[in-house]
Motif scaffolding. Structure first.
Motif, mmCIF file in Angstrom:
data_model
loop_
_atom_site.group_PDB
_atom_site.id
_atom_site.type_symbol
_atom_site.label_atom_id
_atom_site.label_comp_id
_atom_site.label_asym_id
_atom_site.label_seq_id
_atom_site.Cartn_x
_atom_site.Cartn_y
_atom_site.Cartn_z
ATOM 1 N N ILE A 32 0.861 -1.188 0.000
ATOM 2 C CA ILE A 32 0.000 0.000 0.000
ATOM 3 C C ILE A 32 0.894 1.234 0.000
ATOM 4 O O ILE A 32 1.896 1.297 0.717
ATOM 5 C CB ILE A 32 -0.926 0.000 1.228
ATOM 6 C CG1 ILE A 32 -1.848 -1.226 1.191
ATOM 7 C CG2 ILE A 32 -1.741 1.286 1.301
ATOM 8 C CD1 ILE A 32 -2.677 -1.432 2.448
ATOM 9 N N LYS A 33 0.538 2.196 -0.829
ATOM 10 C CA LYS A 33 1.295 3.452 -0.854
ATOM 11 C C LYS A 33 1.235 4.098 0.533
ATOM 12 O O LYS A 33 0.183 4.049 1.194
ATOM 13 C CB LYS A 33 0.687 4.418 -1.875
ATOM 14 C CG LYS A 33 0.832 3.988 -3.317
ATOM 15 C CD LYS A 33 0.083 4.972 -4.225
ATOM 16 C CE LYS A 33 0.121 4.544 -5.673
ATOM 17 N NZ LYS A 33 -0.696 5.445 -6.521
ATOM 18 N N HIS A 36 -2.032 5.729 2.285
ATOM 19 C CA HIS A 36 -3.222 5.378 1.504
ATOM 20 C C HIS A 36 -4.114 4.317 2.157
ATOM 21 O O HIS A 36 -5.175 4.015 1.639
ATOM 22 C CB HIS A 36 -2.813 4.892 0.107
ATOM 23 C CG HIS A 36 -2.464 5.984 -0.832
ATOM 24 N ND1 HIS A 36 -3.205 6.264 -1.952
ATOM 25 C CD2 HIS A 36 -1.443 6.887 -0.812
ATOM 26 C CE1 HIS A 36 -2.657 7.269 -2.602
ATOM 27 N NE2 HIS A 36 -1.583 7.673 -1.922
ATOM 28 N N ALA A 39 -7.753 5.470 2.993
ATOM 29 C CA ALA A 39 -8.580 5.660 1.790
ATOM 30 C C ALA A 39 -8.987 4.317 1.197
ATOM 31 O O ALA A 39 -10.133 4.142 0.765
ATOM 32 C CB ALA A 39 -7.822 6.495 0.756
ATOM 33 N N LEU A 40 -8.074 3.361 1.197
ATOM 34 C CA LEU A 40 -8.403 2.016 0.704
ATOM 35 C C LEU A 40 -9.444 1.362 1.593
ATOM 36 O O LEU A 40 -10.430 0.804 1.117
ATOM 37 C CB LEU A 40 -7.133 1.160 0.626
ATOM 38 C CG LEU A 40 -7.319 -0.306 0.218
ATOM 39 C CD1 LEU A 40 -8.025 -0.447 -1.119
ATOM 40 C CD2 LEU A 40 -5.951 -1.013 0.192
ATOM 41 N N SER A 112 -5.270 1.287 -7.069
ATOM 42 C CA SER A 112 -4.607 2.589 -7.244
ATOM 43 C C SER A 112 -3.935 3.029 -5.952
ATOM 44 O O SER A 112 -3.066 3.904 -5.965
ATOM 45 C CB SER A 112 -5.611 3.647 -7.713
ATOM 46 O OG SER A 112 -6.478 4.021 -6.649
ATOM 47 N N HIS A 113 -4.307 2.419 -4.838
ATOM 48 C CA HIS A 113 -3.692 2.727 -3.547
ATOM 49 C C HIS A 113 -2.465 1.861 -3.289
ATOM 50 O O HIS A 113 -1.897 1.899 -2.199
ATOM 51 C CB HIS A 113 -4.714 2.558 -2.420
ATOM 52 C CG HIS A 113 -5.869 3.499 -2.527
ATOM 53 N ND1 HIS A 113 -5.745 4.854 -2.299
ATOM 54 C CD2 HIS A 113 -7.165 3.293 -2.870
ATOM 55 C CE1 HIS A 113 -6.925 5.441 -2.472
ATOM 56 N NE2 HIS A 113 -7.796 4.515 -2.831
ATOM 57 N N THR A 114 -2.066 1.057 -4.287
ATOM 58 C CA THR A 114 -0.884 0.219 -4.133
ATOM 59 C C THR A 114 0.227 0.693 -5.052
ATOM 60 O O THR A 114 -0.015 1.388 -6.041
ATOM 61 C CB THR A 114 -1.215 -1.263 -4.441
ATOM 62 O OG1 THR A 114 -1.552 -1.399 -5.820
ATOM 63 C CG2 THR A 114 -2.353 -1.767 -3.566
#
Length: 197
Positions: A32-33, A36, A39-40, A112-114
């Protein structure tokens, strides 16, 4: 019963996934970024709580017609994300089909959160999934020989049969002396036992 790895090769990397009958498991791990995870988590909660398009997701899964189940997990102190599912058919078709439904949109939003995810419609997405996928050491299915389509058909047949069982006409047919021979057959007895279970 443990499945066997799907070692289908292509011009790309080897397709991974352990098989059990007609089913293949798909498990992807990603980082995970930083920052983030919340949000995920919010996205996943919205999708499953009813505030998101859960009806649309269920309908998309029915349209895909190959997905048995799916799980999304955030773990390792909010640093890693796992997506795991079980599907029928080929690995390539499975990935291609996701991009055609609302499920593909959820994939895009979640991944997109990764780190490094190119997007579901990007030509490199299959290579990304392969690089992040790990096959299960053991994969067991309660119904290894049933595809999703066969399960849907079995449900429809069962519902129709249950409706027939509830009709006065069926009861009258059973009570008719001309049906005695049919009623006594082991196959018919088994059918009635299964219907009442």
């Amino acid at each position: 019963m443990a499945g066997t790895p799907d070692a289908t090769s292509s011009s790309h990397l080897e397709r991974k996934g352990t098989k059990a009958g007609v089913c293949t498991e798909f498990t992807v791990f990603a980082k995970i970024k930083p920052g983030h995870a919340d949000a995920l988590r919010e996205l996943l909660a919205k999708t499953t709580s009813g505030s998101g398009d859960t009806a649309g997701n269920v309908e998309a899964v029915r349209q895909l017609g190959i997905l048995h189940d799916a799980r999304h997990v955030i773990f390792d102190n909010d640093t890693r994300y796992m997506f795991a599912s079980v599907f029928d058919g080929t690995w390539d078709n499975y990935i291609d089909d996701f991009g055609k439904t609302v499920v593909g949109k959820l994939f895009d939003e979640a991944f997109s959160h990764t780190e490094g995810f190119p997007g579901v419609t990007d030509p490199g997405v299959k290579d990304w999934f392969i690089a992040h996928q790990e096959p299960a050491g053991i994969f067991v299915s309660a119904y290894p020989d049933l595809t999703v389509q066969q399960i849907y058909k079995d449900q429809r047949v069962d519902e129709a049969f249950q409706e027939v069982l509830d009709t006065p006409e069926f009861r009258a047919m059973l009570d008719n002396p001309a049906s005695a021979e049919l009623r006594e057959t082991p196959a018919f007895q088994k059918l009635l036992e299964e219907a009442s279970a």
